[in-house]
Design a protein around this motif. Structure first.
Motif: not given
Length: 648
Positions: A116-117, A119, A121, A172-175, A237, A241
Motif C-alpha cells: 500500500k502506497q 491510498s 493498494a 506487508e508493506q505500507k509506504n 504489525y 497498526r
C-alpha cells in the motif's frame, strides 16, 4: 432366454458406454482441466480486474496436478502473488464426491506481497464489490452450523498429511514500513509439521519455531509457537497498526470438530499462553502481565445459535472459572446470554491473580477468607426492556491482611486530592481541616445534602456501593439510543473513580473501580458520612470550582449553611455538567422555564423526607438570584446546551 440375452446386452452396452466416457475423460483430462480453469480464471480476472498467468498446468495420473510459474497481478498495481512451482496430490475418492482433500503437496518459492502506497493498494480489490454480486442470504438460510462445517472441511481439506513448502514469503508493506514473514522450509510428515519462521519488521528481526499436528480424518489440529532464542515472541504489525504491543513466551492451540447432527457442530480445544505482556493506552498506561492463561473450550454451533458451553474452563494465574455465553438470532434480532457462577474459593486467589499493570491500586494486596460470585447478563434485542443484569460478589470470613500500593482507607483521614481536566492535573488540595475551603458535613445545609443525594444517588446511605437496578435501567436506555447516555454510577463509584484511579477511560479501569468499591463498602474502610463529606468537598460545581464552599461563594456569595431551598436545588442540578452551568439560564440571566420540572421533582422528594412541607414544595419555583462571580460569567453569554430535565 431371449429376454435374458437382451438384458445382458443392455447391461454390457451401458457398462461399455461408461467405460468409454471414463477413458475419454482420462485421455482429455488436461484439456478438460484447462477449460474449467480458463473459464473460472477469466471470470475472476473480469470481476476483480486481475491478470492471472501461468506457464504450465497439467494433470498427471488421476489425482496429481502440476502448476508452474503462476503470477497474479492486479491491473495498474504491484504484483500480488508469484509461485515458481507446485505439485498437488488430491484424494481421488473425495474428488468423486465433489470434495477437495489434499493428500500431499510440494510448493517452491511462493511469494505473497501486500503493498500500500498512500491510498493505493494491490489488495484493495478484496474489499470491493465486483460487477457480479453474490446472492443475498436470507435469515432462514443463515445456517451457522452448516457454514462453520463447510469452512472447516475446506480448511482441513487444504491441510495435507504430507508435504513440503520451500521458501514461503508473506510481506506487508505500507509506504516505508514493512513486515516480512518467511518460512524457509515447512515440512509435513505423517500428519506432523515443523517449521522455522523468520520475521523481519523494519529493523526488528525475530526467529520463531512452529510445530504441531494435522489429522484430516479426525478433524483435529494442534499448533505450538515459541521463539528460537531467549527473547519473547513479539507480534508484528499491530504496533504500527493499532499502537499496541503484545509479547509472550509460548502459545499453543488445539481444535477438534465433531458433527453431532445435521444442524449441530461441536468444537473442542484449548488455547494456552505463557508469559503474556500486553500494552495499549486504551487498556492501561502500564504493561499488563499475565504469567499463565489457559482456555479449555467447548463451542456448540446450531442452525441459528452459537454457544460457549459452561464446561469451558478459563484459567489465569491462580483463578479458574466456567463462563457461559449464548448468541442466538431469531428473525433479525439477536439474543445474548452471558453468565458466570463461581462457588466458594479462597479470596486471595482472585487478588493475587489480577494481571500486573492492569490493577495498579490493588497490586500486592493480600486477603483471607472466601468469595463466591454470580453474574448474569441477558438481553433480547427484540424486547430490550426485558434485559436482565445480575452481579453479586459475596464474602465469608473475609478481611484485608495487607494493602497494595495504595491504602484503600485513605479517605477516612485527611488526604491530598488532585483534580484533572482532560487528563491533565489542574489543582491539588487537602480534603480536611487544613484546607481553608473545606466544609464539614454538619456545616452543610441538610436541604442541600438531600437535594444532591436525590439528584445523584438517593439510596447512598443504604446500598453497598452498587445499584444493579440503576445500572440495568441505564444500560437499557443506552442500548435504545445506541450510545453511552447514562452511567448508573453511585456516589461511591464516583468517589473511587476520582480519588483512586487514573483518568484513562477503559474497561480495565471499570473493573478496578468495581473491586475497590466492593472492598471499601464491604470492609467499611470509610464511613458513609465521611464519604459523602469528601464527595461534597471535591465535586466540581463550575469551571475549576471545587467543593461546596467554593460553589456557594461563586454563585451566591454565601456559606453552605446559608443556602435557600431554591439555591440548593440549583446547585444539585449542575453537578452532572458543571462546566455548562450557563445552559440553565435564559438570556436575561434567569433560570429557564424548562427547569421547573426538575425543581418540582426534587422539591417533592424533599417533602417526602420531611425536610419541607407539602405547601412549601408546591410553591417552589426555579427562581434564584446569582450574586457571586458567576454573575459576571453569565453577562453577555448565550446558553450552551439544553438544561437538566426530570430524567437527568
Amino acid at each position: 432366454m431371449k429376454k435374458y440375452s437382451k438384458k445382458k446386452i443392455l447391461l454390457l452396452s451401458i457398462s461399455g458406454g461408461i467405460l468409454i466416457c471414463l477413458i475419454s475423460i482420462y485421455l482429455y483430462r488436461n484439456t478438460l482441466l484447462q477449460s474449467i480453469v480458463s473459464k473460472h480464471t477469466a471470470r475472476i480476472e473480469q470481476v476483480h480486474r486481475l491478470n492471472i498467468h501461468y506457464e504450465k498446468m497439467e494433470m498427471k495420473g488421476l489425482n496429481k496436478i502440476i502448476l508452474q510459474q503462476l503470477s497474479i497481478v492486479p491491473k495498474q498495481r504491484d504484483t500480488l502473488l508469484t509461485l515458481k512451482s507446485a505439485m498437488i496430490k488430491l484424494s481421488f475418492w473425495k474428488l468423486l464426491t465433489r470434495e477437495i482433500e489434499i493428500r500431499h503437496v510440494t510448493v517452491n518459492d511462493l511469494s505473497l506481497t501486500f503493498i500500500k502506497q498512500d491510498s493505493i493498494a494491490n489488495y484493495d480489490f478484496l474489499f470491493k464489490k465486483g460487477k457480479e454480486q453474490l446472492p443475498q442470504v436470507t435469515v432462514n438460510e443463515a445456517n451457522y452450523s452448516e457454514r462453520i462445517n463447510k469452512l472447516l472441511n475446506l480448511c482441513f481439506g487444504f491441510l495435507p498429511e504430507n508435504g513440503k513448502l520451500n521458501h514461503i514469503c508473506i510481506t506487508e508493506q505500507k509506504n516505508k514500513n514493512f513486515v516480512s514473514i518467511t518460512l524457509p522450509s515447512f515440512i509435513i510428515k505423517e500428519n506432523h509439521f515443523q517449521s522455522d519462521i523468520n520475521i523481519q519488521e523494519d529493523t526488528l528481526s525475530q526467529y520463531w519455531i512452529a510445530n504441531g499436528e494435522i489429522k484430516q480424518d479426525d478433524n483435529t489440529l494442534k499448533i505450538n509457537l515459541y521463539s528460537s532464542d531467549p527473547k519473547k515472541i513479539s507480534l508484528p504489525y499491530i504496533s504500527r497498526r493499532f499502537g499496541a504491543e503484545v509479547t509472550f513466551d509460548t502459545l499453543s492451540y488445539s481444535l477438534r470438530k465433531d458433527i453431532l447432527s445435521r444442524n449441530q457442530v461441536r468444537l473442542n480445544g484449548q488455547v494456552q499462553v505463557n508469559g503474556l505482556d500486553v500494552y495499549h493506552k486504551a487498556l492501561s498506561p502500564e504493561v499488563i502481565h499475565l504469567d499463565q492463561g489457559k482456555l479449555d473450550y467447548q463451542i456448540n454451533i446450531g442452525e441459528n445459535a452459537l454457544e460457549l458451553d459452561s464446561t469451558t474452563t478459563v484459567i489465569f494465574n491462580k483463578l479458574q472459572f466456567h463462563p457461559y455465553l449464548r448468541a442466538e438470532k431469531q428473525q433479525e434480532y439477536w439474543h445474548f446470554i452471558v453468565s458466570v457462577n463461581k462457588t466458594w474459593f479462597p479470596a486471595n486467589n482472585l487478588f493475587s491473580s489480577l494481571p500486573k499493570g492492569l490493577f495498579n491500586n490493588l497490586e500486592g494486596i493480600k486477603t483471607s477468607g472466601e468469595l463466591t460470585y454470580h453474574f448474569l447478563f441477558d438481553v433480547d434485542f427484540a424486547q430490550i426492556d426485558s434485559l436482565k443484569l445480575e452481579s453479586e460478589l459475596k464474602e465469608k470470613d473475609f478481611r484485608i491482611i495487607e494493602y497494595g500500593t495504595i491504602p484503600l482507607s485513605k479517605m477516612s483521614g485527611e488526604f491530598s486530592y488532585t483534580a484533572y481536566e482532560n487528563g491533565v492535573p489542574v489543582r491539588t488540595f487537602p480534603i480536611g481541616t487544613s484546607w481553608d475551603h473545606f466544609t464539614p458535613l454538619d456545616s452543610i445545609s441538610p436541604i442541600l445534602q438531600t437535594s444532591v443525594l436525590q439528584s445523584e444517588d438517593g439510596a447512598f446511605f443504604y446500598h453497598r456501593g452498587f445499584l444493579p437496578d440503576a445500572l440495568r435501567e441505564a444500560l437499557i436506555y443506552d442500548l435504545q439510543v445506541k450510545r453511552f447516555a447514562r452511567g448508573g454510577s453511585t456516589i461511591t463509584m464516583q468517589l473511587v473513580k476520582n480519588v483512586f484511579l487514573n483518568r484513562n477511560k477503559n474497561f480495565a479501569r471499570k473493573l478496578e473501580e468495581a473491586l475497590i468499591v466492593w472492598l471499601i463498602e464491604t470492609e467499611r474502610l470509610t464511613s458513609k458520612e465521611r464519604m459523602y463529606e469528601v464527595y461534597l468537598n471535591i465535586a466540581e460545581w463550575g469551571p475549576q470550582i471545587y467543593g461546596i464552599q467554593e460553589a456557594s461563594s461563586f454563585y451566591f456569595n454565601k456559606r453552605p449553611s446559608q443556602l435557600t431551598i431554591e439555591e440548593s436545588i440549583f446547585l444539585a442540578s449542575i453537578i452532572p455538567k458543571p462546566k455548562h452551568f450557563r445552559s440553565s439560564f435564559a438570556a436575561n440571566g434567569q433560570l429557564k422555564e424548562s427547569m421547573e420540572g426538575y425543581y418540582k421533582l426534587i422539591a417533592g422528594r424533599l417533602a417526602k423526607k420531611g425536610l419541607i412541607s407539602e405547601i412549601e414544595a408546591d410553591n417552589i419555583r426555579p427562581d434564584i438570584q446569582v450574586m457571586g462571580e458567576a454573575r459576571n460569567s453569565l453577562a453577555g453569554n448565550e446558553p450552551e446546551s439544553s438544561s437538566p430535565s426530570t430524567e437527568e
